[in-house]
Design an enzyme around this catalytic site. Structure first.
Site, PDB file in Angstrom:
ATOM      1  CG  HIS A  31      -2.125  -0.966   0.851  1.00 31.81           C
ATOM      2  ND1 HIS A  31      -2.956  -0.857   0.113  1.00 31.81           N
ATOM      3  CD2 HIS A  31      -2.218  -2.225   1.558  1.00 31.81           C
ATOM      4  CE1 HIS A  31      -3.967  -1.751   0.160  1.00 31.81           C
ATOM      5  NE2 HIS A  31      -3.473  -2.643   0.970  1.00 31.81           N
ATOM      6  CG  ASP A  33       1.258   0.550  -5.542  1.00 28.42           C
ATOM      7  OD1 ASP A  33       0.526   0.774  -4.834  1.00 28.42           O
ATOM      8  OD2 ASP A  33       1.011  -0.457  -6.575  1.00 28.42           O
ATOM      9  N   GLY A 124      -8.412 -13.353  -6.956  1.00 32.15           N
ATOM     10  CA  GLY A 124      -8.862 -12.500  -5.731  1.00 32.15           C
ATOM     11  C   GLY A 124      -7.734 -13.208  -4.486  1.00 32.15           C
ATOM     12  CG  LEU A 127      -0.889 -14.491  -5.182  1.00 31.82           C
ATOM     13  CD1 LEU A 127      -0.583 -16.266  -5.577  1.00 31.82           C
ATOM     14  CD2 LEU A 127       0.527 -14.193  -4.473  1.00 31.82           C
ATOM     15  CB  SER A 128      -0.880  -9.373  -9.571  1.00 27.06           C
ATOM     16  OG  SER A 128      -0.457  -8.293  -8.650  1.00 27.06           O
ATOM     17  CB  SER A 129      -5.386 -13.156 -10.989  1.00 24.85           C
ATOM     18  OG  SER A 129      -6.494 -12.282 -10.335  1.00 24.85           O
ATOM     19  CG  ASP A 174      -0.417  -5.250  -8.452  1.00 25.22           C
ATOM     20  OD1 ASP A 174       0.596  -5.430  -7.467  1.00 25.22           O
ATOM     21  OD2 ASP A 174      -1.576  -5.501  -8.000  1.00 25.22           O
ATOM     22  CE1 TYR A 223      -5.107  -1.341  -3.313  1.00 27.38           C
ATOM     23  CE2 TYR A 223      -5.911   0.324  -4.703  1.00 27.38           C
ATOM     24  CZ  TYR A 223      -4.948  -0.250  -4.202  1.00 27.38           C
ATOM     25  OH  TYR A 223      -3.675  -0.012  -4.915  1.00 27.38           O
TER      26      TYR A 223
END
Ligand code: GLA
Length: 388
Positions: A31, A33, A124, A127-129, A174, A223
């Site tokens: 948190h 970036d 979700g 891991l930045s899918s 990400d 977020y």
């Protein structure tokens, strides 16, 4: 079945392009970036794989294998987010469509494509899918369009897709990691200057992911709320005379002097950011002198801060971290990604790896009644596309 064969089955043609883009796990710098901070992600072996071939001009046919869904859309309709029949685009299609929209807005040529894709990055799970899907489509359209953009620039356009098309006010970490990954290395990335550098991972240690089994949705307002609190903190500090543009500009010492002017909740959020940035700085020197113990200690304190100050942890993530702390060879553990569910990342001595991978899920099950998926991961290279 192989992706190429599935493509033939779905479209009646052989694919022409093959692309891949990795997910990421963040070792430290959470948190920060979107506060111009510094981060330390690693691109994962888990990745999105795509095969594609030209389609009718101006038409995109998407086949999301894992969801068993498909949709076709016209490039001219990207702005209004409808499919070829005028129906609203399904949410999963926002990532590829948003990427096309963002590239197109940047003046890049986007061609009609049929794309079949699948992903080994859990959705979700922190891991930045979604960044992996965006980057996969970006390198695909780049290969198909015959233009070439700097990787970081591509990452920024994908971030724009997520910010403006999907509606999540995410930072650049990400998409950057998915674009710029380097095998065997963590990526030290300054989100202000956009300078970055691969950092070798400590020898003799493994990066282990532990999936709590609890899923989250990033577009959930939480977020964006955290991001808004950071903006509020900057605004208030500026009103009180601090010459800053982001929380990156506030040192922990300065923060201590000014923090009492912030409302309690905003103060907690900002304190996390300021100290987390300092933690990454310290962690980089620990990494450079191969001090895994010092690095791991910063991971543990990063987690406590995400739990107590930033309030993005869950009881399951906390349980995973606390159990990991008790296990031999575990140097550090923390939640990774946005939080609100998902995974922890652990730094574990290779000699203790086996025990860790068996014992963590066993104790977690006993404590929470949930199954955790625990596995080692290797740092992978960034997104790429080839002509088959
Ligand atoms: C998500 C966002 C990133 C970053 C992390 C938290 O993964 O996409 O930009 O803000 O959360 O560090």
């Amino acid at each position: 079945m192989k992706l190429e064969k599935l493509f033939l089955e779905k479209t009646g043609n052989a694919p022409v392009f093959l692309a891949r883009a990795p997910g990421r796990v963040n070792l430290l710098g959470e948190h920060v970036d979107y506060n111009d901070g510094i981060v330390l992600p690693v691109a994962l072996e888990q990745e999105v794989k795509l095969v594609a071939a030209p389609a009718r001009e101006g038409i995109v046919n998407l086949y999301a294998l894992d969801l068993q869904e498909q949709v076709s859309l016209r490039l001219v309709d990207l702005d209004i987010k409808v499919d070829i029949d005028g129906k609203p685009l399904p949410e999963w299609a926002y990532y590829p469509a948003g990427t096309a929209w963002s590239l197109w807005r940047a003046g890049l040529h986007i061609s009609g494509l049929s794309v079949v894709y699948t992903s080994s990055v859990p959705i979700g799970a922190g891991l930045s899918s979604s960044a992996a899907v965006e980057m996969g489509f970006a390198v695909l359209w780049q290969a198909a369009g015959g233009w070439k953009l700097d990787r970081l620039e591509l990452a920024r356009l994908c971030q724009k897709a997520e910010n403006e098309y999907v509606g999540v006010a995410c930072g650049l970490m990400d998409q950057f990691a998915s674009a710029c990954g380097v095998a065997g290395h963590a990526l030290f990335f300054d989100t202000r200057s956009l300078r970055w550098q691969p950092e070798p991972l400590p020898e003799g240690y493994a990066i282990v992911i532990a999936d709590s089994g609890v899923r989250r949705r990033l577009s959930g307002s939480e977020y964006n709320e955290r991001r808004a609190s950071c903006v509020e903190a900057v605004d208030i500090l500026k009103e009180h005379g601090l010459k800053i543009t982001a929380l990156r500009d506030v040192s922990p010492v300065e923060f201590a002097a000014y923090s009492n002017i912030l409302p309690p909740m905003v103060r907690k959020r900002a304190e996390h950011v300021v100290k987390e940035i300092a933690r990454v700085e310290t962690a980089i020197s620990a990494l450079r002198r191969s001090d895994a113990r010092a690095f791991g200690a910063l991971m543990f304190s990063g987690h406590a801060s995400l739990r107590d100050l930033y309030a993005v942890s869950t009881p399951e993530l906390d349980a995973l971290v606390e159990i990991a702390r008790q296990l031999p060879g575990c140097q550090g553990a923390r939640l990774t990604g946005a939080g609100f569910g998902g995974c922890t990342v652990n730094l574990v001595k290779e000699s203790d790896l086996e025990g860790f991978i068996t014992e963590l899920p066993r104790r977690y099950l006993k404590q929470t009644g949930r199954q955790a998926k625990v596995y080692r991961t290797e740092a992978a290279p960034g997104a790429s596309a080839i002509l088959l």
